[in-house]
Write an enzyme that holds these catalytic residues in place. Structure first.
Site, PDB file in Angstrom:
ATOM      1  N   GLY A 193       0.760  -1.242   0.000  1.00 38.70           N
ATOM      2  CA  GLY A 193       0.000   0.000   0.000  1.00 38.70           C
ATOM      3  C   GLY A 193       0.787   1.285   0.000  1.00 38.70           C
ATOM      4  O   GLY A 193       0.229   2.334  -0.331  1.00 38.70           O
ATOM      5  N   ILE A 205      12.998  12.426  -0.668  1.00 36.52           N
ATOM      6  CA  ILE A 205      11.603  12.026  -0.817  1.00 36.52           C
ATOM      7  C   ILE A 205      11.363  11.742  -2.297  1.00 36.52           C
ATOM      8  O   ILE A 205      11.293  12.662  -3.118  1.00 36.52           O
ATOM      9  CB  ILE A 205      10.645  13.121  -0.306  1.00 36.52           C
ATOM     10  CG1 ILE A 205      10.966  13.481   1.146  1.00 36.52           C
ATOM     11  CG2 ILE A 205       9.206  12.668  -0.448  1.00 36.52           C
ATOM     12  CD1 ILE A 205      10.846  12.329   2.122  1.00 36.52           C
ATOM     13  N   ASN A 225       8.745  10.336  -3.929  1.00 36.38           N
ATOM     14  CA  ASN A 225       7.422  10.721  -4.417  1.00 36.38           C
ATOM     15  C   ASN A 225       6.705  11.473  -3.308  1.00 36.38           C
ATOM     16  O   ASN A 225       6.168  10.859  -2.392  1.00 36.38           O
ATOM     17  CB  ASN A 225       6.634   9.477  -4.832  1.00 36.38           C
ATOM     18  CG  ASN A 225       5.319   9.823  -5.516  1.00 36.38           C
ATOM     19  OD1 ASN A 225       4.515  10.581  -4.988  1.00 36.38           O
ATOM     20  ND2 ASN A 225       5.090   9.260  -6.696  1.00 36.38           N
ATOM     21  N   LYS A 281       3.886  12.950  -3.038  1.00 37.23           N
ATOM     22  CA  LYS A 281       2.457  12.663  -2.851  1.00 37.23           C
ATOM     23  C   LYS A 281       2.269  11.355  -2.076  1.00 37.23           C
ATOM     24  O   LYS A 281       1.481  11.287  -1.122  1.00 37.23           O
ATOM     25  CB  LYS A 281       1.758  12.577  -4.213  1.00 37.23           C
ATOM     26  CG  LYS A 281       0.240  12.520  -4.123  1.00 37.23           C
ATOM     27  CD  LYS A 281      -0.390  12.676  -5.504  1.00 37.23           C
ATOM     28  CE  LYS A 281      -1.904  12.796  -5.406  1.00 37.23           C
ATOM     29  NZ  LYS A 281      -2.525  13.014  -6.738  1.00 37.23           N
ATOM     30  N   GLN A 283       1.555   8.466   3.190  1.00 36.07           N
ATOM     31  CA  GLN A 283       2.121   7.565   4.194  1.00 36.07           C
ATOM     32  C   GLN A 283       2.084   8.223   5.574  1.00 36.07           C
ATOM     33  O   GLN A 283       1.733   7.592   6.572  1.00 36.07           O
ATOM     34  CB  GLN A 283       3.556   7.219   3.816  1.00 36.07           C
ATOM     35  CG  GLN A 283       4.246   6.239   4.760  1.00 36.07           C
ATOM     36  CD  GLN A 283       3.878   4.798   4.468  1.00 36.07           C
ATOM     37  OE1 GLN A 283       3.488   4.473   3.350  1.00 36.07           O
ATOM     38  NE2 GLN A 283       3.989   3.939   5.453  1.00 36.07           N
ATOM     39  N   LYS A 287      15.641   7.500   3.650  1.00 33.29           N
ATOM     40  CA  LYS A 287      15.707   6.980   5.019  1.00 33.29           C
ATOM     41  C   LYS A 287      14.471   6.174   5.410  1.00 33.29           C
ATOM     42  O   LYS A 287      14.479   5.503   6.426  1.00 33.29           O
ATOM     43  CB  LYS A 287      15.885   8.132   6.011  1.00 33.29           C
ATOM     44  CG  LYS A 287      17.228   8.848   5.883  1.00 33.29           C
ATOM     45  CD  LYS A 287      17.363   9.922   6.951  1.00 33.29           C
ATOM     46  CE  LYS A 287      18.716  10.590   6.892  1.00 33.29           C
ATOM     47  NZ  LYS A 287      18.857  11.637   7.930  1.00 33.29           N
ATOM     48  N   GLY A 288      13.412   6.249   4.639  1.00 32.09           N
ATOM     49  CA  GLY A 288      12.215   5.480   4.950  1.00 32.09           C
ATOM     50  C   GLY A 288      11.198   6.284   5.743  1.00 32.09           C
ATOM     51  O   GLY A 288      11.549   7.135   6.566  1.00 32.09           O
ATOM     52  N   GLY A 315       7.919   4.510   6.601  1.00 34.82           N
ATOM     53  CA  GLY A 315       6.871   3.594   7.054  1.00 34.82           C
ATOM     54  C   GLY A 315       6.579   3.671   8.531  1.00 34.82           C
ATOM     55  O   GLY A 315       5.424   3.704   8.958  1.00 34.82           O
ATOM     56  N   GLU A 316       7.623   3.709   9.345  1.00 34.31           N
ATOM     57  CA  GLU A 316       7.427   3.704  10.794  1.00 34.31           C
ATOM     58  C   GLU A 316       7.422   5.098  11.408  1.00 34.31           C
ATOM     59  O   GLU A 316       6.622   5.387  12.293  1.00 34.31           O
ATOM     60  CB  GLU A 316       8.512   2.853  11.477  1.00 34.31           C
ATOM     61  CG  GLU A 316       8.155   1.403  11.653  1.00 34.31           C
ATOM     62  CD  GLU A 316       8.209   0.619  10.344  1.00 34.31           C
ATOM     63  OE1 GLU A 316       7.588  -0.450  10.257  1.00 34.31           O
ATOM     64  OE2 GLU A 316       8.870   1.069   9.393  1.00 34.31           O
TER      65      GLU A 316
END
Length: 287
Positions: free
Chosen positions: A46, A177, A179, A181, A186, A250-251, A253-254
């Protein structure tokens, strides 16, 4: 602070999450018609992996994004790490970038030109390249983290202990970054997840048998649209870190959720004077 019968509180909290980077592989195949097929055994639950990997591939190849097809979700494809720990873009993205750059360089060298589409037409056969990436020793020499700051406004009705989150603003330093959007979405999702953590979600464990009796959506409440505040703003700090990974990401998600629940509890303390130290913040804790 008061607004009619509501007690208004402001709170903030910091956010910190390590940059994770795992071994990954990818394959790029350039076709004579000027299109590209890029593959890796990643998954997309997702966050937009499909889209962002296509972007990375198109940028590395120098092709329009509509000329690039990225395929994932098959264990027969080049290996990819588990989809978790905010490591997919850093790991698979770096492999995709490396494979595409290698394929482009090979095609231009064999086609003896500087235009990829013309080189591929002249070769009249596909050009394929694979790449494997893995972390070096940079993580032992440098501290690698994504950072954030979360600001929240809550309203509390002291008569019935009703709590509403009215505004959330998050600022994040998460490297490049890819993307904006997708990244914003996220973070918005992380904010809503943080509301669930702070106000609703509670897994009850039966001490007699270790089972979770409320392991269902009827008895384990999660946020819905009505629980989301009308204002949720996301800001990304423009930063470049040359040590984290080849893509410089760097991510998200969390870290999108880290800090939201503490900011809410701090806002509740500001509004009510009650310091809640056990989540979720249920009405009985506010009475």
């Amino acid at each position: 602070m008061r607004e009619g019968r509501w007690l208004i509180g402001w709170g903030m909290a910091t956010a910190n999450y390590p940059m994770n980077y795992a071994p990954a592989s990818a394959r790029a195949r350039l076709l004579p018609d000027g299109t590209a097929e890029v593959t890796s055994a990643a998954s997309d639950m997702g966050p937009g992996t499909w889209t962002s990997m296509t972007q990375v591939a198109a940028e590395a190849l120098g092709l329009p994004i509509e000329r690039v097809k990225f395929t994932l979700g098959d264990t027969r494809l080049p290996r990819a790490p588990v989809h978790g720990g905010s490591l997919t873009m850093a790991s698979v993205g770096s492999a995709v970038q490396a494979a595409c750059r290698k394929a482009r360089e090979d095609a231009l060298a064999r086609g003896r030109g500087s235009d990829l589409a013309a080189a591929l037409r002249g070769l009249e056969q596909p050009v394929e390249a694979s790449a494997d990436v893995e972390p070096g020793d940079a993580s032992r020499r440098f501290s690698m983290h994504a950072f954030g700051a979360v600001f929240v406004e809550v309203a509390v009705d002291p008569e019935i202990a009703q709590l509403r989150v009215r505004r959330i603003v998050g600022a994040y330093g998460a490297g490049r970054i890819v993307n904006p959007k997708l990244a914003r979405s996220q973070c918005i999702g992380g904010m809503i997840g943080g509301i669930g953590m702070a106000l609703m979600e509670h897994a009850v464990v039966d001490p007699r048998n270790g089972r979770v009796p409320n392991a269902n959506l009827a008895e384990y409440p999660v946020p819905v649209h009505a629980d989301a505040p009308a204002q949720m703003d996301v800001t990304f700090v423009d930063e470049h870190d040359p040590h984290v990974n080849p893509l410089g990401v760097k991510g998200l998600g969390e870290i999108a959720m880290v800090g939201v629940a503490p900011a809410i509890t701090n806002a509740v303390f500001h509004a009510t004077g009650k310091r809640i130290r056990e989540l979720p913040i249920t009405p009985d804790k506010l009475l």
